[in-house]
Design an enzyme around this catalytic site. Structure first.
Site, PDB file in Angstrom:
ATOM      1  N   THR A  42       0.741  -1.371  -0.035  1.00 31.39           N
ATOM      2  CA  THR A  42       0.001   0.064   0.052  1.00 31.39           C
ATOM      3  C   THR A  42       0.766   1.234  -0.114  1.00 31.39           C
ATOM      4  OG1 THR A  42      -1.559  -1.119   0.931  1.00 31.39           O
ATOM      5  CG2 THR A  42      -1.837   1.348   1.459  1.00 31.39           C
ATOM      6  N   SER A  88       1.372  -7.371  -0.911  1.00 31.71           N
ATOM      7  CA  SER A  88       2.341  -8.505  -0.070  1.00 31.71           C
ATOM      8  C   SER A  88       1.851  -9.826   0.055  1.00 31.71           C
ATOM      9  CB  SER A  88       2.760  -7.890   1.218  1.00 31.71           C
ATOM     10  OG  SER A  88       1.472  -7.783   1.929  1.00 31.71           O
ATOM     11  N   THR A 121       1.652  -4.274   4.305  1.00 32.87           N
ATOM     12  CA  THR A 121       1.496  -4.804   5.713  1.00 32.87           C
ATOM     13  C   THR A 121       0.921  -6.279   5.883  1.00 32.87           C
ATOM     14  OG1 THR A 121      -0.576  -3.797   5.923  1.00 32.87           O
ATOM     15  CG2 THR A 121       1.170  -2.532   6.588  1.00 32.87           C
ATOM     16  N   ASP A 122       0.181  -6.596   4.862  1.00 35.75           N
ATOM     17  CA  ASP A 122      -0.255  -7.964   5.129  1.00 35.75           C
ATOM     18  C   ASP A 122       0.604  -9.210   5.505  1.00 35.75           C
ATOM     19  OD1 ASP A 122      -2.700  -6.843   4.478  1.00 35.75           O
ATOM     20  OD2 ASP A 122      -2.981  -7.716   2.552  1.00 35.75           O
TER      21      ASP A 122
HETATM   22  N1  ASP Z   1      -2.749  -5.578   0.789  1.00 32.39           N
HETATM   23  C1  ASP Z   1      -1.786  -4.524   1.019  1.00 32.39           C
HETATM   24  C2  ASP Z   1      -0.371  -5.459   1.103  1.00 32.39           C
HETATM   25  O1  ASP Z   1      -0.258  -6.249   1.894  1.00 32.39           O
HETATM   26  C3  ASP Z   1      -1.941  -4.024   2.375  1.00 32.39           C
HETATM   27  C4  ASP Z   1      -0.914  -3.073   2.833  1.00 32.39           C
HETATM   28  O2  ASP Z   1       0.056  -2.967   2.305  1.00 32.39           O
HETATM   29  O3  ASP Z   1      -1.269  -2.575   3.900  1.00 32.39           O
HETATM   30  O4  ASP Z   1       0.412  -5.359  -0.045  1.00 32.39           O
END
Ligand code: ASP
Length: 351
Positions: A42, A88, A121-122
């Site tokens: 993100t 991710s 973050t995932d």
């Molecule tokens: N779906 C995103 C990822 O993990 C969520 C994020 O980055 O906060 O790439």
């Protein structure tokens, strides 16, 4: 002639003094070199202006991410590397190994002070824990990301990136294992986890908490991880291009035992997120007792501690306080070599 020689000598002296001074000034003004490895997420997401949802992660390049934070030039000299540019959830063992190989190689360079990895973050916690067990350096390795895409109001990516570079450039972060920096806090790889699907305070470390705080350029560390990591880890991935396959299963009421058998037939090892203290039905117990591949028992409870005495099947291994997704990382590394069940149990007490 004598006079000419004296003038020449004085000129040489003045010149050497000036160049020594210039060199010293250059050294004192030179910024620590930080390598930024961009993987997507993100933080590199782009969507409708002002909105926080419905964006495309992994859209901006490393260079574009850095350009959004011109203040970085005041704290570090940065080398940017685009490792991949994905959501991710599309991170793979191959990306983990590329990151580990790159960091292990570049850490040898005395000019490099530390590393920052931008990441979704995932699965950030899994990548952090994998690197915590496989990078062979005391130099800081910091992961960061954001909850809001770059196009949202008050995007959190730029400040998280800035603070991560400050932590990676600090002496305080040396020897602390792989870290995650998020919303002003510094977390250790083993205990950190994602705790929210929407809030900018989406990263936390449960009972153990953060191990430091960063405010602007100042880094305050007040705890150190005690489990084995980085230079004290026994895992060597230098010759590896892939990792063994481990499947994570989540137990719930009436969970289908056939799925458990299928997963076992198609994996090198299993991690089961059991109910409560790592428990599951009689039907699952019957199948697990017949399995020959390594099975690690974790829990679907956030604040969990699985010990040998909890185990319903004595041929399994307790994950201790590791959540299922991190138990899978340790099991994959453990299965890169021959390992006894007894030693596997010890690993979950040491890492
Ligand atoms: N779906 C995103 C990822 O993990 C969520 C994020 O980055 O906060 O790439």
């Amino acid at each position: 002639m004598k006079r000419f020689a004296a003038i020449l000598l004085s000129l040489v002296l003045v010149f050497s003094l000036l160049s020594a001074f210039a060199e010293e000034t250059a050294v004192s003004e030179s910024k620590p070199k930080i390598v930024v490895l961009a993987t997507g997420g993100t933080i590199a997401g782009v969507g409708e202006a002002g909105k926080t949802a419905g964006y495309k992660p992994g859209s901006l390049t490393a260079e574009e991410l850095l350009a959004a934070v011109p203040q970085l030039a005041d704290v570090a000299e940065i080398e940017a590397i685009q490792v991949c540019n994905v959501n991710s959830d599309d991170i793979t063992a191959e990306v983990w190994l590329t990151l580990a190989h790159t960091i292990n190689e570049m850490a040898e360079d005395p000019d490099v002070k530390g590393f920052v990895i931008t990441h979704g973050t995932d699965t950030m916690e899994e990548t952090a824990y994998f690197l915590n067990l496989t990078v062979k350096t005391d130099k800081p390795v910091v992961l960061t990301g954001s909850m809001r895409p770059s196009t949202s109001i008050s995007a959190d990516g730029p400040i998280n990136l800035y603070e991560s570079v400050c932590v990676a450039a600090s002496d305080e972060a040396v020897g602390q294992g792989v870290l995650i920096v998020f919303s002003d806090r510094i977390y250790a790889a083993r205990s950190v986890t994602k705790t929210s699907t929407y809030s900018v305070m989406a990263i936390a470390a449960g009972e153990t908490g953060s191990i430091g705080i960063v405010r602007d350029e100042e880094v305050f560390m007040y705890e150190s991880p005690s489990r084995r990591h980085t230079t004290a880890s026994e895992f060597d991935v230098s010759g590896l291009e892939t990792l063994p396959k481990v499947t994570v299963l989540y137990f719930s009421v009436d969970a289908d035992p056939d799925l458990l058998q299928y997963a076992a037939d198609h994996s090198d090892g299993l991690v089961i997120a059991g109910a409560g203290a790592g428990e599951f039905s009689e039907k699952w117990i019957e199948i697990i007792n017949g399995l020959t591949i390594p099975v690690v028992i974790s829990s679907r409870i956030d604040d969990s501690m699985i010990i040998r005495d909890n185990l319903l099947c004595k041929n399994t291994v307790a994950a201790n306080s590791l959540p299922p997704q991190k138990a899978a990382v340790l099991l994959r590394l453990a299965l890169t070599g021959e390992i006894s069940r007894e030693r596997l149990g010890e690993l979950f007490l040491q890492y």
